[in-house]
Design a protein around this motif. Structure first.
Motif, PDB file in Angstrom:
ATOM      1  N   ALA A  77       0.857  -1.192   0.000  1.00 22.71           N
ATOM      2  CA  ALA A  77       0.000   0.000   0.000  1.00 22.71           C
ATOM      3  C   ALA A  77       0.889   1.236   0.000  1.00 22.71           C
ATOM      4  O   ALA A  77       1.966   1.233   0.594  1.00 22.71           O
ATOM      5  CB  ALA A  77      -0.921   0.015   1.218  1.00 22.71           C
ATOM      6  N   ILE A  78       0.396   2.277  -0.675  1.00 22.08           N
ATOM      7  CA  ILE A  78       1.126   3.549  -0.706  1.00 22.08           C
ATOM      8  C   ILE A  78       0.120   4.668  -0.850  1.00 22.08           C
ATOM      9  O   ILE A  78      -0.867   4.546  -1.589  1.00 22.08           O
ATOM     10  CB  ILE A  78       2.173   3.586  -1.850  1.00 22.08           C
ATOM     11  CG1 ILE A  78       2.962   4.899  -1.829  1.00 22.08           C
ATOM     12  CG2 ILE A  78       1.534   3.330  -3.193  1.00 22.08           C
ATOM     13  CD1 ILE A  78       4.170   4.910  -2.760  1.00 22.08           C
ATOM     14  N   TYR A  79       0.360   5.769  -0.123  1.00 21.29           N
ATOM     15  CA  TYR A  79      -0.452   6.968  -0.318  1.00 21.29           C
ATOM     16  C   TYR A  79       0.442   8.171  -0.064  1.00 21.29           C
ATOM     17  O   TYR A  79       1.018   8.316   1.019  1.00 21.29           O
ATOM     18  CB  TYR A  79      -1.671   7.022   0.612  1.00 21.29           C
ATOM     19  CG  TYR A  79      -2.702   7.976   0.038  1.00 21.29           C
ATOM     20  CD1 TYR A  79      -3.774   7.481  -0.683  1.00 21.29           C
ATOM     21  CD2 TYR A  79      -2.556   9.351   0.160  1.00 21.29           C
ATOM     22  CE1 TYR A  79      -4.706   8.342  -1.264  1.00 21.29           C
ATOM     23  CE2 TYR A  79      -3.462  10.211  -0.418  1.00 21.29           C
ATOM     24  CZ  TYR A  79      -4.543   9.708  -1.117  1.00 21.29           C
ATOM     25  OH  TYR A  79      -5.446  10.569  -1.702  1.00 21.29           O
ATOM     26  N   CYS A  80       0.536   9.020  -1.067  1.00 16.99           N
ATOM     27  CA  CYS A  80       1.321  10.243  -0.967  1.00 16.99           C
ATOM     28  C   CYS A  80       0.395  11.405  -0.642  1.00 16.99           C
ATOM     29  O   CYS A  80      -0.405  11.820  -1.485  1.00 16.99           O
ATOM     30  CB  CYS A  80       2.066  10.515  -2.268  1.00 16.99           C
ATOM     31  SG  CYS A  80       3.319   9.292  -2.675  1.00 16.99           S
ATOM     32  N   MET A  81       0.481  11.896   0.577  1.00 18.64           N
ATOM     33  CA  MET A  81      -0.214  13.113   0.972  1.00 18.64           C
ATOM     34  C   MET A  81       0.612  14.291   0.446  1.00 18.64           C
ATOM     35  O   MET A  81       1.763  14.108   0.052  1.00 18.64           O
ATOM     36  CB  MET A  81      -0.331  13.174   2.501  1.00 18.64           C
ATOM     37  CG  MET A  81      -1.262  12.127   3.096  1.00 18.64           C
ATOM     38  SD  MET A  81      -2.984  12.359   2.584  1.00 18.64           S
ATOM     39  CE  MET A  81      -3.382  13.908   3.401  1.00 18.64           C
ATOM     40  N   PRO A  82       0.071  15.493   0.454  1.00 22.15           N
ATOM     41  CA  PRO A  82       0.844  16.640  -0.055  1.00 22.15           C
ATOM     42  C   PRO A  82       2.190  16.849   0.647  1.00 22.15           C
ATOM     43  O   PRO A  82       3.150  17.273   0.012  1.00 22.15           O
ATOM     44  CB  PRO A  82      -0.092  17.820   0.186  1.00 22.15           C
ATOM     45  CG  PRO A  82      -1.463  17.222   0.119  1.00 22.15           C
ATOM     46  CD  PRO A  82      -1.312  15.868   0.769  1.00 22.15           C
ATOM     47  N   THR A 134       4.380  10.820   3.027  1.00 20.17           N
ATOM     48  CA  THR A 134       4.004   9.596   2.322  1.00 20.17           C
ATOM     49  C   THR A 134       4.051   8.406   3.272  1.00 20.17           C
ATOM     50  O   THR A 134       4.961   8.298   4.099  1.00 20.17           O
ATOM     51  CB  THR A 134       4.966   9.356   1.140  1.00 20.17           C
ATOM     52  OG1 THR A 134       4.763  10.390   0.179  1.00 20.17           O
ATOM     53  CG2 THR A 134       4.743   8.010   0.481  1.00 20.17           C
ATOM     54  N   HIS A 135       3.055   7.531   3.126  1.00 16.87           N
ATOM     55  CA  HIS A 135       3.001   6.266   3.864  1.00 16.87           C
ATOM     56  C   HIS A 135       3.157   5.132   2.858  1.00 16.87           C
ATOM     57  O   HIS A 135       2.517   5.147   1.807  1.00 16.87           O
ATOM     58  CB  HIS A 135       1.638   6.085   4.550  1.00 16.87           C
ATOM     59  CG  HIS A 135       1.402   7.008   5.687  1.00 16.87           C
ATOM     60  ND1 HIS A 135       1.646   6.650   6.993  1.00 16.87           N
ATOM     61  CD2 HIS A 135       0.928   8.273   5.732  1.00 16.87           C
ATOM     62  CE1 HIS A 135       1.330   7.660   7.789  1.00 16.87           C
ATOM     63  NE2 HIS A 135       0.892   8.656   7.040  1.00 16.87           N
ATOM     64  N   ILE A 136       3.977   4.139   3.201  1.00 17.57           N
ATOM     65  CA  ILE A 136       4.175   2.974   2.336  1.00 17.57           C
ATOM     66  C   ILE A 136       4.242   1.730   3.217  1.00 17.57           C
ATOM     67  O   ILE A 136       5.012   1.691   4.177  1.00 17.57           O
ATOM     68  CB  ILE A 136       5.494   3.059   1.535  1.00 17.57           C
ATOM     69  CG1 ILE A 136       5.665   4.410   0.849  1.00 17.57           C
ATOM     70  CG2 ILE A 136       5.563   1.930   0.510  1.00 17.57           C
ATOM     71  CD1 ILE A 136       7.064   4.644   0.298  1.00 17.57           C
ATOM     72  N   LEU A 137       3.465   0.713   2.873  1.00 20.37           N
ATOM     73  CA  LEU A 137       3.582  -0.582   3.541  1.00 20.37           C
ATOM     74  C   LEU A 137       4.260  -1.534   2.572  1.00 20.37           C
ATOM     75  O   LEU A 137       3.809  -1.703   1.434  1.00 20.37           O
ATOM     76  CB  LEU A 137       2.208  -1.133   3.942  1.00 20.37           C
ATOM     77  CG  LEU A 137       2.248  -2.498   4.640  1.00 20.37           C
ATOM     78  CD1 LEU A 137       3.038  -2.425   5.955  1.00 20.37           C
ATOM     79  CD2 LEU A 137       0.831  -3.007   4.881  1.00 20.37           C
ATOM     80  N   VAL A 180      -1.843  -6.591   8.607  1.00 15.19           N
ATOM     81  CA  VAL A 180      -1.613  -5.999   7.288  1.00 15.19           C
ATOM     82  C   VAL A 180      -2.866  -5.326   6.729  1.00 15.19           C
ATOM     83  O   VAL A 180      -2.801  -4.188   6.263  1.00 15.19           O
ATOM     84  CB  VAL A 180      -1.039  -7.043   6.304  1.00 15.19           C
ATOM     85  CG1 VAL A 180      -1.108  -6.548   4.863  1.00 15.19           C
ATOM     86  CG2 VAL A 180       0.399  -7.373   6.682  1.00 15.19           C
ATOM     87  N   GLN A 181      -4.002  -5.988   6.747  1.00 14.60           N
ATOM     88  CA  GLN A 181      -5.212  -5.391   6.161  1.00 14.60           C
ATOM     89  C   GLN A 181      -5.633  -4.120   6.888  1.00 14.60           C
ATOM     90  O   GLN A 181      -6.102  -3.165   6.262  1.00 14.60           O
ATOM     91  CB  GLN A 181      -6.360  -6.410   6.111  1.00 14.60           C
ATOM     92  CG  GLN A 181      -6.175  -7.448   5.027  1.00 14.60           C
ATOM     93  CD  GLN A 181      -5.864  -6.831   3.663  1.00 14.60           C
ATOM     94  OE1 GLN A 181      -6.537  -5.927   3.191  1.00 14.60           O
ATOM     95  NE2 GLN A 181      -4.813  -7.331   3.028  1.00 14.60           N
ATOM     96  N   THR A 182      -5.446  -4.066   8.192  1.00 17.45           N
ATOM     97  CA  THR A 182      -5.749  -2.856   8.960  1.00 17.45           C
ATOM     98  C   THR A 182      -4.828  -1.714   8.535  1.00 17.45           C
ATOM     99  O   THR A 182      -5.274  -0.572   8.364  1.00 17.45           O
ATOM    100  CB  THR A 182      -5.601  -3.131  10.470  1.00 17.45           C
ATOM    101  OG1 THR A 182      -6.486  -4.189  10.828  1.00 17.45           O
ATOM    102  CG2 THR A 182      -5.904  -1.901  11.296  1.00 17.45           C
ATOM    103  N   VAL A 183      -3.558  -2.016   8.340  1.00 16.07           N
ATOM    104  CA  VAL A 183      -2.587  -0.990   7.927  1.00 16.07           C
ATOM    105  C   VAL A 183      -2.883  -0.529   6.499  1.00 16.07           C
ATOM    106  O   VAL A 183      -2.814   0.668   6.206  1.00 16.07           O
ATOM    107  CB  VAL A 183      -1.134  -1.501   8.063  1.00 16.07           C
ATOM    108  CG1 VAL A 183      -0.135  -0.458   7.585  1.00 16.07           C
ATOM    109  CG2 VAL A 183      -0.841  -1.896   9.507  1.00 16.07           C
ATOM    110  N   ASN A 215      -4.658   3.760   2.909  1.00 16.10           N
ATOM    111  CA  ASN A 215      -5.566   4.182   1.841  1.00 16.10           C
ATOM    112  C   ASN A 215      -6.558   5.247   2.294  1.00 16.10           C
ATOM    113  O   ASN A 215      -7.143   5.946   1.457  1.00 16.10           O
ATOM    114  CB  ASN A 215      -6.315   2.975   1.274  1.00 16.10           C
ATOM    115  CG  ASN A 215      -5.385   2.071   0.486  1.00 16.10           C
ATOM    116  OD1 ASN A 215      -4.351   2.481  -0.018  1.00 16.10           O
ATOM    117  ND2 ASN A 215      -5.766   0.805   0.395  1.00 16.10           N
ATOM    118  N   ASN A 216      -6.739   5.391   3.592  1.00 15.59           N
ATOM    119  CA  ASN A 216      -7.697   6.351   4.147  1.00 15.59           C
ATOM    120  C   ASN A 216      -7.009   7.634   4.638  1.00 15.59           C
ATOM    121  O   ASN A 216      -7.586   8.385   5.424  1.00 15.59           O
ATOM    122  CB  ASN A 216      -8.459   5.684   5.306  1.00 15.59           C
ATOM    123  CG  ASN A 216      -9.695   6.432   5.694  1.00 15.59           C
ATOM    124  OD1 ASN A 216     -10.412   6.963   4.848  1.00 15.59           O
ATOM    125  ND2 ASN A 216      -9.951   6.492   6.986  1.00 15.59           N
TER     126      ASN A 216
END
Length: 153
Positions: free
Chosen positions: A48-53, A56-59, A109-112, A117-118
Motif C-alpha cells: 500500500a502507498i499513499y502520498c499526501m501533499p 508519504t506512507h508505504i507498507l 496488514v489489512q488494517t494498515v 488508503n484512508n
C-alpha cells in the motif's frame, strides 16, 4: 538463499522537506507508481502507498536482501531525483532527513492497508504531528523532540 523464508512488513513514513505541500494531486498517482517500481526493482513488495501533499506512507513486504535503512535511502533518493528531472515543481524537491519505519505482523496488514488508503479522511481529523507522535508512542520508540521532523502544524 535456499530454505530461507521470511515475512517482514514495514510501514515507512517519509516527509517532504520543510513540510511543504509539494506532492500535488496532479502528480500523486504517478509518483506512487514510480515509488512502487523502485520497491519492486529492489526485490520487495509494495502492499500500500499513499502520498499526501507533505508526507508519504508505504507498507512494504520487505525482502531481507536489503536493510530497512538502505531501502528508505533508495526510495527517497530515486523519487526525489525523478520528481526533479520531470520538473513537476519550480523549486528543487527533497525529502526531509530521516524516516519512520514500523513493523507489523501479518494479521495486521489489512488494517494498515486500510489506514494508508484512508489518509485524506484521517488527516481531516488528525494532524501529521499527532499521527507521527502517536506512532512513536504506540511502538514505544524513544525519541528526542529536537530530532523529529519539522512540525509546522
Amino acid at each position: 538463499m535456499a530454505n530461507t523464508y521470511t515475512q517482514i512488513y514495514i510501514h515507512y513514513v517519509f516527509v517532504v522537506k520543510g513540510r511543504d505541500n509539494l506532492i500535488k494531486e496532479t502528480i500523486r498517482e504517478e509518483l506512487q507508481k514510480y515509488i512502487t517500481g523502485i520497491i519492486k526493482n529492489h526485490g520487495h513488495l509494495c502492499i500500500a502507498i499513499y502520498c499526501m501533499p507533505d508526507h508519504t506512507h508505504i507498507l512494504i513486504g520487505l525482502n531481507p536482501i536489503q536493510s530497512v535503512c538502505d531501502l528508505a535511502r533508495d526510495i527517497k533518493a530515486n523519487s526525489s531525483k525523478w520528481i526533479n528531472e520531470k520538473k513537476f515543481l519550480k523549486n528543487k524537491f527533497n525529502w526531509q532527513i530521516g524516516y519512520g519505519a514500523f513493523s507489523y505482523a501479518q494479521s495486521q496488514v489489512q488494517t494498515v492497508v486500510k489506514y494508508i488508503n484512508n489518509q485524506p479522511a484521517h488527516h481531516r481529523k488528525t494532524s501529521f504531528r499527532e499521527e507521527y507522535i502517536d506512532f512513536l508512542s504506540k511502538f514505544r520508540v524513544d525519541y528526542n523532540e529536537e530530532y523529529l521532523f519539522e512540525f509546522l502544524d
